[in-house]
Design an enzyme around this catalytic site. Sequence first.
Site, short mmCIF file in Angstrom:
data_model
loop_
_atom_site.label_atom_id
_atom_site.label_comp_id
_atom_site.label_asym_id
_atom_site.label_seq_id
_atom_site.Cartn_x
_atom_site.Cartn_y
_atom_site.Cartn_z
N VAL A 145 46.19 49.94 46.68
CA VAL A 145 45.38 48.70 46.46
C VAL A 145 46.55 47.50 46.90
O VAL A 145 47.74 47.42 46.20
CB VAL A 145 45.08 48.22 44.76
N ASP A 203 42.81 35.37 38.15
CA ASP A 203 42.93 36.13 37.02
C ASP A 203 42.58 35.84 35.94
O ASP A 203 42.45 34.52 35.34
CB ASP A 203 44.73 36.52 36.01
N TYR A 258 38.91 35.36 27.09
CA TYR A 258 39.02 33.41 27.84
C TYR A 258 37.51 32.74 27.49
O TYR A 258 37.17 31.68 27.70
CB TYR A 258 39.56 33.38 29.27
N HIS A 281 44.28 44.05 27.47
CA HIS A 281 45.10 43.21 27.56
C HIS A 281 46.06 43.57 26.52
O HIS A 281 47.25 42.01 26.58
CB HIS A 281 43.90 42.11 26.46
#
Length: 283
Positions: A10, A43, A48, A107
């Site tokens: 990728v 991102d 968040y 995360h």
Amino acid sequence: MQYVTLNNGVMMPILGFGVYQIPPEQTEQAVSEALAAGYRLLDTAAAYGNEEAVGRAIKGSGIPREDLVVTTKLWVQDAPAEENTRRAFETSLNKLGLDYLDLYLMHQPFGDVYGQWRGMEAVNREGLAKAIGVANFYPDRLLDLILNNEITPAVNQIETHPFFQRIADEGLMREHGVQIQSWGGFAEGKNDLFTHPVLSEIGQVHGKSVAQVVLRWLIQRGVVTIPKSVNPERMAQNIGVFDFELTDDQMAQIAALDTGTTLFFDHHDPEMVAWLSKRRLDS
Ligand code: NAP
């Protein structure tokens, strides 16, 4: 734009746009402006709270999906984490309004990490996440994850800036084909980064800002970086780092600023582990 190739082929821009601490009501505009400025790597994270706004900006931009590299992150999951990870992934994908993700990151190295990773491996194998990786993994945890699972993380997104440079960590990652990605590349301005004398002097030589010097230093190290700004002028400034080069001597001057310690979260500190592990998202 310069690209890096991840361990599964990728391609990822070496510079992108982060949206941590952008309030949801400001995020659509900020991401729209970042896309207009030329950013193609975004991102965000479930934690968040602004995935929906990121999704609206993507949709509104009219940019072909294949030109974008969209990252979001899985928050800490309880057992059975494999199933919970699938559910969390689908929630994020729906919020973003996408039918696949380019990069899905764990995360934090907490909770049922191995169950979470198996859930992530599954969405990767199905092509729903083109690449999977981790964030905030120190070398010990990262190596254990690599040695005891089938898929090696494509990326480890870690705190990396002039005051905490992660040179040894990066060495281990390169040895195992894990791309280092910097979060907090400006240390969020801590230690008076934006007026630091060494960085300012280097900037003056090139007619560039301290922010541009820092991003250039990361790029020349081969570190993927995702600066955050809600200010369109700074967005333009931060992506304008492909027309100059730091000398070996300037790279060495910046290397000397490393303190070897975090300015944010110490993932080895029991209090921090407890605090991060206690937090659960609704979805
Ligand atoms: P950062 O990029 O180090 O710093 C952002 C701060 O710098 C903001 O206050 C911004 O203010 C200011 N700024 C940006 N460009 C500037 C410029 N050219 N001149 C002067 N000031 C400038 O901090 P970050 O947001 O913490 O890190 C970047 C991204 O990494 C995040 O958005 C997020 O996507 C990711 N991240 C991940 C983790 C993780 O655990 N995986 C943790 C933290 C962050 P304005 O907005 O006012 O311009």
